[in-house]
Design an enzyme around this catalytic site. Structure first.
Site, short mmCIF file in Angstrom:
data_model
loop_
_atom_site.label_atom_id
_atom_site.label_comp_id
_atom_site.label_asym_id
_atom_site.label_seq_id
_atom_site.Cartn_x
_atom_site.Cartn_y
_atom_site.Cartn_z
CG ASP A 9 -0.24 -3.69 -5.13
OD1 ASP A 9 -0.43 -4.28 -4.28
OD2 ASP A 9 -1.16 -3.11 -5.38
CG HIS A 60 1.82 -4.86 -8.37
ND1 HIS A 60 0.53 -5.50 -8.87
CD2 HIS A 60 2.31 -3.86 -8.50
CE1 HIS A 60 -0.49 -4.52 -9.03
NE2 HIS A 60 0.53 -3.22 -8.91
CG HIS A 64 2.21 -1.33 -12.80
ND1 HIS A 64 1.40 0.05 -12.54
CD2 HIS A 64 1.65 -1.57 -11.23
CE1 HIS A 64 0.19 -0.09 -11.16
NE2 HIS A 64 0.95 -1.20 -10.70
CG HIS A 157 0.73 1.68 -2.37
ND1 HIS A 157 -1.08 1.14 -1.22
CD2 HIS A 157 0.96 0.66 -3.15
CE1 HIS A 157 -1.34 1.24 -3.09
NE2 HIS A 157 -0.96 0.76 -4.04
#
Length: 168
Positions: A9, A60, A64, A157
């Site tokens: 991500d 994504h 967010h 991440h």
């Protein structure tokens, strides 16, 4: 065949993505990177590199948000904004995959995002790696190794120095 899926991500860049990409390239490994609107704005060169090196770049969302907490119209806007910026950065490549922020979804959001052409991608193991690990890169490596299984879909991440150092 034993298979593991690496996904990252990308909301903000801490300078570790180039090292992650270098390690993936050196090992002939492709991964999936889920990018926010902020990431596309601030790191277009890295996104182009992801595409050029054969990685999947997924959506994504722009900001967010928790998808179940916003309207259908807001969800569509969140996705379309990222799509449009991605087309500018990546030369018209389609986005097919979505990682819902924080993994939050509902039947409504799954149906809507499917209708918008997305496959929602979740994970079988999520690394809590946005803070430094006490054991550094060795702990990051061992944690992943301890949670592997055939077909594992790992959520990492790229803001993690520990992940970058353990990647190779």
């Amino acid at each position: 065949r034993k298979v593991v899926y690496l996904t990252f991500d990308e909301g903000y860049e801490n300078g570790y993505t180039p090292a992650i990409l270098d390690a993936l390239k050196a090992n002939g490994v492709r991964a999936a990177f889920f990018v926010t609107g902020h990431y596309l704005k601030s790191q277009p060169g890295l996104v182009r590199r992801m595409v050029d090196e054969g990685h999947i770049v997924g959506n994504h969302t722009e900001n967010h948000p928790s998808l179940p907490e916003i309207s259908d119209e807001e969800i569509e806007k969140e996705l379309r904004m990222v799509e449009e910026r991605y087309e500018e950065v990546a030369g018209g490549k389609d986005m097919k995959y979505l990682r819902p922020p924080q993994g939050e979804y509902s039947e409504r959001t799954l149906e809507l995002t499917r209708e918008l052409g997305y496959h929602n991608i979740f994970w079988s193991f999520a690394m809590v790696d946005w803070v430094p690990l006490p054991g550094g890169a060795q702990e990051a490596h061992q944690t992943v190794m301890d949670n592997l299984h055939n077909g594992a879909l790992l959520l990492l991440h790229a803001v993690s120095k520990d992940n970058a150092e353990a990647m190779d």
